[in-house]
Motif scaffolding. Structure first.
Motif, PDB file in Angstrom:
ATOM      1  N   GLY A 244      46.353  44.832  34.004  1.00 32.97           N
ATOM      2  CA  GLY A 244      46.748  45.863  33.824  1.00 32.97           C
ATOM      3  C   GLY A 244      47.745  45.773  34.837  1.00 32.97           C
ATOM      4  N   ALA A 245      49.028  46.360  34.866  1.00 32.56           N
ATOM      5  CA  ALA A 245      49.853  46.733  36.132  1.00 32.56           C
ATOM      6  C   ALA A 245      49.386  47.266  37.107  1.00 32.56           C
ATOM      7  N   LEU A 246      49.682  46.242  38.859  1.00 31.65           N
ATOM      8  CA  LEU A 246      48.479  46.098  39.850  1.00 31.65           C
ATOM      9  C   LEU A 246      49.030  48.055  39.863  1.00 31.65           C
ATOM     10  N   ASN A 247      50.238  48.517  39.794  1.00 32.84           N
ATOM     11  CA  ASN A 247      50.857  49.512  40.292  1.00 32.84           C
ATOM     12  C   ASN A 247      49.883  50.480  39.464  1.00 32.84           C
ATOM     13  N   ASP A 248      48.973  49.968  38.491  1.00 39.38           N
ATOM     14  CA  ASP A 248      47.904  51.294  37.773  1.00 39.38           C
ATOM     15  C   ASP A 248      46.993  51.491  38.498  1.00 39.38           C
ATOM     16  N   ILE A 249      46.650  51.092  39.363  1.00 45.12           N
ATOM     17  CA  ILE A 249      45.174  51.103  40.486  1.00 45.12           C
ATOM     18  C   ILE A 249      46.260  51.886  42.290  1.00 45.12           C
TER      19      ILE A 249
ATOM     20  N   THR B 214      33.073  45.522  30.246  1.00 42.73           N
ATOM     21  CA  THR B 214      32.783  43.686  29.357  1.00 42.73           C
ATOM     22  C   THR B 214      31.898  44.167  29.022  1.00 42.73           C
ATOM     23  N   GLN B 215      31.678  43.020  27.924  1.00 41.80           N
ATOM     24  CA  GLN B 215      29.959  42.536  27.280  1.00 41.80           C
ATOM     25  C   GLN B 215      29.037  42.721  27.740  1.00 41.80           C
ATOM     26  N   SER B 216      29.944  41.917  29.619  1.00 42.34           N
ATOM     27  CA  SER B 216      28.632  41.393  30.411  1.00 42.34           C
ATOM     28  C   SER B 216      28.323  43.203  31.762  1.00 42.34           C
ATOM     29  N   GLY B 217      29.278  43.508  30.975  1.00 39.44           N
ATOM     30  CA  GLY B 217      29.132  45.059  32.070  1.00 39.44           C
ATOM     31  C   GLY B 217      30.040  45.168  32.644  1.00 39.44           C
ATOM     32  N   CYS B 218      30.139  46.760  33.712  1.00 41.58           N
ATOM     33  CA  CYS B 218      31.115  46.971  34.076  1.00 41.58           C
ATOM     34  C   CYS B 218      31.610  46.642  35.362  1.00 41.58           C
ATOM     35  N   VAL B 219      32.983  45.705  35.267  1.00 43.55           N
ATOM     36  CA  VAL B 219      33.712  44.851  36.651  1.00 43.55           C
ATOM     37  C   VAL B 219      34.352  46.220  37.512  1.00 43.55           C
ATOM     38  N   ALA B 220      34.112  46.890  39.126  1.00 46.59           N
ATOM     39  CA  ALA B 220      35.340  48.033  39.211  1.00 46.59           C
ATOM     40  C   ALA B 220      36.071  46.837  40.258  1.00 46.59           C
ATOM     41  N   VAL B 221      37.857  46.719  39.677  1.00 43.96           N
ATOM     42  CA  VAL B 221      38.392  46.107  40.320  1.00 43.96           C
ATOM     43  C   VAL B 221      39.939  47.546  41.599  1.00 43.96           C
TER      44      VAL B 221
ATOM     45  N   VAL C  22      26.758  41.824  45.738  1.00 46.57           N
ATOM     46  CA  VAL C  22      27.445  42.293  44.795  1.00 46.57           C
ATOM     47  C   VAL C  22      28.038  41.013  44.280  1.00 46.57           C
ATOM     48  N   PRO C  23      27.791  40.814  43.361  1.00 49.14           N
ATOM     49  CA  PRO C  23      28.586  39.654  42.433  1.00 49.14           C
ATOM     50  C   PRO C  23      29.719  39.828  42.063  1.00 49.14           C
ATOM     51  N   THR C  24      30.928  38.793  42.787  1.00 53.29           N
ATOM     52  CA  THR C  24      32.599  39.352  42.466  1.00 53.29           C
ATOM     53  C   THR C  24      33.227  38.168  41.777  1.00 53.29           C
ATOM     54  N   TYR C  25      33.763  38.268  41.259  1.00 51.96           N
ATOM     55  CA  TYR C  25      34.617  37.744  40.579  1.00 51.96           C
ATOM     56  C   TYR C  25      36.621  37.608  40.978  1.00 51.96           C
ATOM     57  N   PRO C  26      36.787  36.503  40.272  1.00 57.31           N
ATOM     58  CA  PRO C  26      38.262  36.227  40.533  1.00 57.31           C
ATOM     59  C   PRO C  26      38.964  36.674  40.437  1.00 57.31           C
ATOM     60  N   ALA C  27      40.110  37.201  40.936  1.00 59.09           N
ATOM     61  CA  ALA C  27      41.554  38.481  40.427  1.00 59.09           C
ATOM     62  C   ALA C  27      42.758  38.238  41.134  1.00 59.09           C
ATOM     63  N   LYS C  28      43.680  37.596  40.303  1.00 59.97           N
ATOM     64  CA  LYS C  28      44.495  37.899  41.119  1.00 59.97           C
ATOM     65  C   LYS C  28      45.739  38.608  40.549  1.00 59.97           C
ATOM     66  N   VAL C  29      47.100  38.472  41.781  1.00 57.28           N
ATOM     67  CA  VAL C  29      48.513  39.469  41.092  1.00 57.28           C
ATOM     68  C   VAL C  29      49.136  38.412  40.609  1.00 57.28           C
ATOM     69  N   GLU C  30      49.942  38.519  39.207  1.00 59.05           N
ATOM     70  CA  GLU C  30      51.014  37.441  38.730  1.00 59.05           C
ATOM     71  C   GLU C  30      51.685  38.309  38.449  1.00 59.05           C
TER      72      GLU C  30
ATOM     73  N   ARG D  26      50.834  41.724  37.723  1.00 53.23           N
ATOM     74  CA  ARG D  26      50.046  42.114  36.675  1.00 53.23           C
ATOM     75  C   ARG D  26      48.486  41.487  37.455  1.00 53.23           C
ATOM     76  N   ILE D  27      47.816  42.398  36.871  1.00 54.93           N
ATOM     77  CA  ILE D  27      46.446  41.706  37.562  1.00 54.93           C
ATOM     78  C   ILE D  27      45.477  40.877  35.952  1.00 54.93           C
ATOM     79  N   LEU D  28      45.215  40.040  36.739  1.00 53.66           N
ATOM     80  CA  LEU D  28      44.479  39.105  36.095  1.00 53.66           C
ATOM     81  C   LEU D  28      42.251  39.100  36.810  1.00 53.66           C
ATOM     82  N   LEU D  29      42.174  38.903  35.167  1.00 51.83           N
ATOM     83  CA  LEU D  29      40.075  38.679  36.081  1.00 51.83           C
ATOM     84  C   LEU D  29      40.018  37.293  35.314  1.00 51.83           C
ATOM     85  N   ASP D  30      39.110  36.765  35.712  1.00 55.52           N
ATOM     86  CA  ASP D  30      38.140  35.396  35.278  1.00 55.52           C
ATOM     87  C   ASP D  30      38.025  35.446  34.241  1.00 55.52           C
ATOM     88  N   ILE D  31      37.957  36.700  32.821  1.00 57.60           N
ATOM     89  CA  ILE D  31      36.532  36.442  32.323  1.00 57.60           C
ATOM     90  C   ILE D  31      35.710  36.085  31.600  1.00 57.60           C
TER      91      ILE D  31
END
Length: 111
Positions: A8-13, A23-30, A86-94, A97-102
């Motif tokens: 989604g868009a950065l401005n959505d948050i 996700t199939q692995s559970g919920c990720v907070a962005v 808490v596990p962290t995950y790669p996130a970036k903005v391009e 738009r917000i991108l996650l390394d699923i």
């Protein structure tokens, strides 16, 4: 290898707010900080499983809404006298738009 997905868009948050990605692995907070940095963490406090996405964002930290445990969103490590992480995950903005390394999210949950 990574597999970035657009969530989604950065401005959505709102600034100093969060969004939950299921996700199939559970919920990720962005999270989005006041300075428009983004962080992705498992949406579960290790203390009492509180939803971190409902916590208070301050700087690059988030405070759990249940018992005020504070986590550094860069590392996932508890701060002060609190213990755990808490596990962290790669996130970036391009291009706004917000991108996650699923792929990494899925790999960590399989471990």
């Amino acid at each position: 290898m990574s597999n970035w997905i657009d969530i989604g868009a950065l401005n959505d948050i709102p600034r100093q707010g969060a969004r939950v990605v299921k996700t199939q692995s559970g919920c990720v907070a962005v999270f989005r900080t006041l300075n428009d940095d983004v962080f992705a963490l498992e949406d579960r406090c290790p203390h009492k499983n509180g939803p971190l996405s409902e916590g208070i964002v301050h700087g690059s930290k988030v405070t759990c809404p249940l018992h005020n445990w504070v986590f550094d969103m860069n590392t996932g490590e508890a701060q002060g006298n609190d213990e755990g992480s808490v596990p962290t995950y790669p996130a970036k903005v391009e291009n706004g738009r917000i991108l996650l390394d699923i792929e990494l999210i899925m790999a960590r949950s399989a471990a």
